[in-house]
Scaffold this active site. Structure first.
Site, short mmCIF file in Angstrom:
data_model
loop_
_atom_site.label_atom_id
_atom_site.label_comp_id
_atom_site.label_asym_id
_atom_site.label_seq_id
_atom_site.Cartn_x
_atom_site.Cartn_y
_atom_site.Cartn_z
N GLU A 10 0.93 -1.28 -0.02
CA GLU A 10 -0.03 -0.08 0.14
C GLU A 10 0.86 1.17 0.04
O GLU A 10 0.78 2.27 -0.72
CB GLU A 10 -1.04 -0.04 1.16
CG GLU A 10 -1.83 1.21 1.20
CD GLU A 10 -2.84 1.09 2.37
OE1 GLU A 10 -2.71 0.35 3.15
OE2 GLU A 10 -4.10 1.85 2.15
N GLU B 60 2.76 10.43 10.88
CA GLU B 60 3.42 10.07 12.38
C GLU B 60 3.80 8.65 12.36
O GLU B 60 4.72 8.32 12.96
CB GLU B 60 2.60 10.44 13.22
CG GLU B 60 2.32 12.01 13.57
CD GLU B 60 1.40 12.65 12.52
OE1 GLU B 60 0.45 11.88 11.87
OE2 GLU B 60 1.20 13.74 12.66
C1 LIG Z 1 -9.10 8.83 2.51
C2 LIG Z 1 -8.83 7.70 3.36
C3 LIG Z 1 -9.16 6.21 2.79
C4 LIG Z 1 -8.85 5.40 3.55
N1 LIG Z 1 -9.28 4.13 3.41
C5 LIG Z 1 -9.23 3.07 4.15
C6 LIG Z 1 -9.67 1.74 3.61
O1 LIG Z 1 -9.93 1.56 2.44
N2 LIG Z 1 -9.48 0.84 4.54
C7 LIG Z 1 -9.18 0.94 5.91
O2 LIG Z 1 -9.09 -0.26 6.39
N3 LIG Z 1 -8.84 2.11 6.28
C8 LIG Z 1 -8.82 3.21 5.42
N4 LIG Z 1 -8.54 4.33 6.13
C9 LIG Z 1 -8.10 4.47 7.32
C10 LIG Z 1 -6.78 4.92 7.68
O3 LIG Z 1 -5.91 3.68 7.63
C11 LIG Z 1 -6.69 5.52 9.14
O4 LIG Z 1 -7.42 6.61 9.07
C12 LIG Z 1 -5.22 5.68 9.54
O5 LIG Z 1 -4.58 4.32 9.84
C13 LIG Z 1 -5.40 6.61 10.88
O6 LIG Z 1 -6.19 5.82 11.81
P1 LIG Z 1 -7.23 6.50 12.67
O7 LIG Z 1 -7.93 7.36 11.59
O8 LIG Z 1 -7.83 5.64 13.62
O9 LIG Z 1 -6.47 7.89 13.56
P2 LIG Z 1 -5.75 7.48 14.90
O10 LIG Z 1 -4.89 6.18 15.06
O11 LIG Z 1 -6.84 7.69 16.05
O12 LIG Z 1 -4.62 8.69 15.02
C14 LIG Z 1 -4.99 10.21 15.16
C15 LIG Z 1 -3.90 11.15 15.33
O13 LIG Z 1 -3.03 10.34 16.37
C16 LIG Z 1 -1.89 10.18 15.90
N5 LIG Z 1 -1.16 8.87 16.11
C17 LIG Z 1 -1.75 7.83 16.73
N6 LIG Z 1 -0.81 7.01 17.22
C18 LIG Z 1 0.37 7.69 17.15
C19 LIG Z 1 1.66 7.15 17.54
N7 LIG Z 1 2.01 5.65 18.05
N8 LIG Z 1 2.77 8.06 17.53
C20 LIG Z 1 2.28 9.37 16.79
N9 LIG Z 1 1.43 9.61 16.43
C21 LIG Z 1 0.27 8.92 16.64
C22 LIG Z 1 -1.77 9.78 14.06
O14 LIG Z 1 -0.87 10.16 13.48
C23 LIG Z 1 -3.18 10.92 13.95
O15 LIG Z 1 -2.52 12.18 13.88
C24 LIG Z 1 -8.49 5.45 5.21
C25 LIG Z 1 -8.17 6.84 5.61
C26 LIG Z 1 -8.41 7.98 4.76
C27 LIG Z 1 -8.20 9.28 5.15
#
Ligand SMILES: Cc1cc2nc3c(=O)[nH]c(=O)nc-3n(C[C@H](O)[C@H](O)[C@H](O)COP(=O)(O)OP(=O)(O)OC[C@H]3O[C@@H](n4cnc5c(N)ncnc54)[C@H](O)[C@@H]3O)c2cc1C
Length: 390
Positions: A249, A375
């Site tokens: 990916e 991040e």
């Molecule tokens: C356009 C788009 C398409 C997507 N498509 C898919 C899909 O098809 N299938 C799928 O399964 N997912 C999909 N996603 C989901 C994507 O993989 C997640 O949004 C991403 O992994 C972040 O997870 P979260 O949104 O739960 O944020 P969180 O994990 O809650 O993170 C919130 C914030 O905290 C920061 N953070 C969290 N943990 C840490 C750490 N350990 N150290 C430093 N900073 C940290 C993150 O960088 C972020 O800024 C998609 C997302 C987007 C925006």
């Protein structure tokens, strides 16, 4: 003439004869992209022709073995095909998460039956795949996922919820991570499973984005029956499959400016506004163009490393980080150069470029989150590339 030169000449000739001229223009919007699947939509006859010609040659997946519907090209021939397509400006004939991500892991971890069942239709662009990884409390910390799969005879019964499922409402099948052993350490109780989105108990609800588009969904599973033979890589062995898929990916997301997604040429787009914008913005644009060029050269270097069969997997985090941050910064800059004119998506009296800049400015914000946030890429680079302590 060497074998490589002969293949290059033959490929170029074939592309010139078979790629319609409208398929050699840069992607400007979503309608320019053909997403494979059972409900495939062509927005022009040229899209259909280009898709079908490439499909019939096995070149929707040129590097896959012929036995699974691919073109059977070796790494050097693939590289030549990529170079020739890039130099002629040929668009990708098909977009499909299956081809970018699932296909390569099936080739590595799938059984012969699984490969024949899923790779062949994928190679023909007949199945649209979506990714069921993220959950409301499992994004960056993906291994915390809770969607449960409980064994029942020859099936698993899947119950739970996924979120941010890109194109979940249009997909035919999903590859998903499910918890098959709730008692095990979190990474060890996960399986990688393939499920038919038409299965009873699957429901999908689209989520609207800031850009006005709605390209991802919430997906709910209410006791969905999935054959156990659809587990890839073994029950409770899904985490290693998932980690490999995420590398693919990240690699796919490093190619956005190489035709992976709609984009604008920064210099051509900014040119009409530069005189009024002043020298500071011209300097910043020049710096951005140099960064872009440096990135393109680094991509080439990585491709050469791949040809030499070096392991570039850990570097995919660097490439994903740099590419998505650069694309996002590019639209930020274009908008500042355009001033207020770059702040509308459908305003009358605004050019197509002005509207595209606004739309892509909003959309590229998601690039630095999707596929693992910036991040998280930095964490991966620190640990796996630089070997820093946790
Ligand atoms: C356009 C788009 C398409 C997507 N498509 C898919 C899909 O098809 N299938 C799928 O399964 N997912 C999909 N996603 C989901 C994507 O993989 C997640 O949004 C991403 O992994 C972040 O997870 P979260 O949104 O739960 O944020 P969180 O994990 O809650 O993170 C919130 C914030 O905290 C920061 N953070 C969290 N943990 C840490 C750490 N350990 N150290 C430093 N900073 C940290 C993150 O960088 C972020 O800024 C998609 C997302 C987007 C925006």
């Amino acid at each position: 003439m060497s074998e490589g030169d002969a293949f290059r000449a033959e490929t170029r000739q074939w592309l010139l004869a078979n790629c319609p001229s409208s398929m050699r223009e840069p992607l400007r919007n979503d309608d320019d992209m053909v997403w494979g699947g059972s409900r495939i939509v062509f927005h022009s006859e040229d899209q259909r022709v280009w898709f079908e010609r490439m499909r019939d040659r096995g070149w929707l997946v040129p590097g896959w073995p012929r036995a699974y519907g691919g073109g059977g090209l070796g790494p050097r021939e693939q590289r030549i095909l990529e170079q020739e397509m890039r130099s002629l400006g040929c668009r990708q004939p098909q977009y499909n998460l299956g081809i970018w991500m699932l296909g390569p892991v099936l080739l590595e971890f799938g059984t012969e039956e699984q490969k024949l069942e899923h790779l062949v239709p994928m190679a023909r662009g007949e199945i649209r795949w979506c990714q069921g990884f993220s959950e409301p409390n499992a994004g960056s910390d993906l291994a915390s996922l809770r969607t449960a799969a409980v064994r029942d005879g020859d099936d698993f019964i899947v119950t739970g919820q996924k979120i941010w499922t890109s194109q979940g409402d249009k997909a035919d099948w999903m590859y998903a991570l499910v918890r098959t052993d709730p008692a095990a350490k979190k990474q060890e109780g996960i399986s990688f499973i393939l499920l038919d989105m038409k299965s009873p108990g699957v429901s999908v609800r689209p989520i609207e984005l800031i850009s006005g588009r709605s390209e991802f969904c919430e997906t709910h599973f209410d006791a969905v029956r999935v054959p156990a033979r659809n587990v890839i890589g073994g029950t409770n062995q899904g985490w290693r499959v998932a980690k490999r898929l995420l590398e693919h990916e990240r690699a796919a997301m490093s190619k956005f400016t190489e035709g992976g997604a709609p984009t604008l040429d920064a210099l051509a787009t900014a040119a009409p506004y530069l005189a009024a914008a002043g020298p500071v913005w011209r300097d910043r644009l020049a710096a951005a163009l140099m960064d872009q060029q440096a990135f393109a050269l680094t991509v080439r270097r990585m491709q050469e490393m791949l040809l030499a069969r070096e392991d570039v997997a850990p570097l995919s985090a660097i490439m994903k980080l740099v590419q998505t941050e650069q694309e996002s910064a590019k639209y930020e800059l274009l908008q500042q150069i355009m001033g207020q004119r770059g702040l509308t998506m459908d305003g009358k009296g605004h050019t197509a470029d002005e509207q595209a800049v606004c739309r892509l400015w909003l959309y590229t914000k998601s690039y630095t989150i999707a596929g693992g946030s910036s991040e998280i890429q930095l964490n991966i680079i620190a640990r796996r590339v630089l070997g820093l302590p946790g």
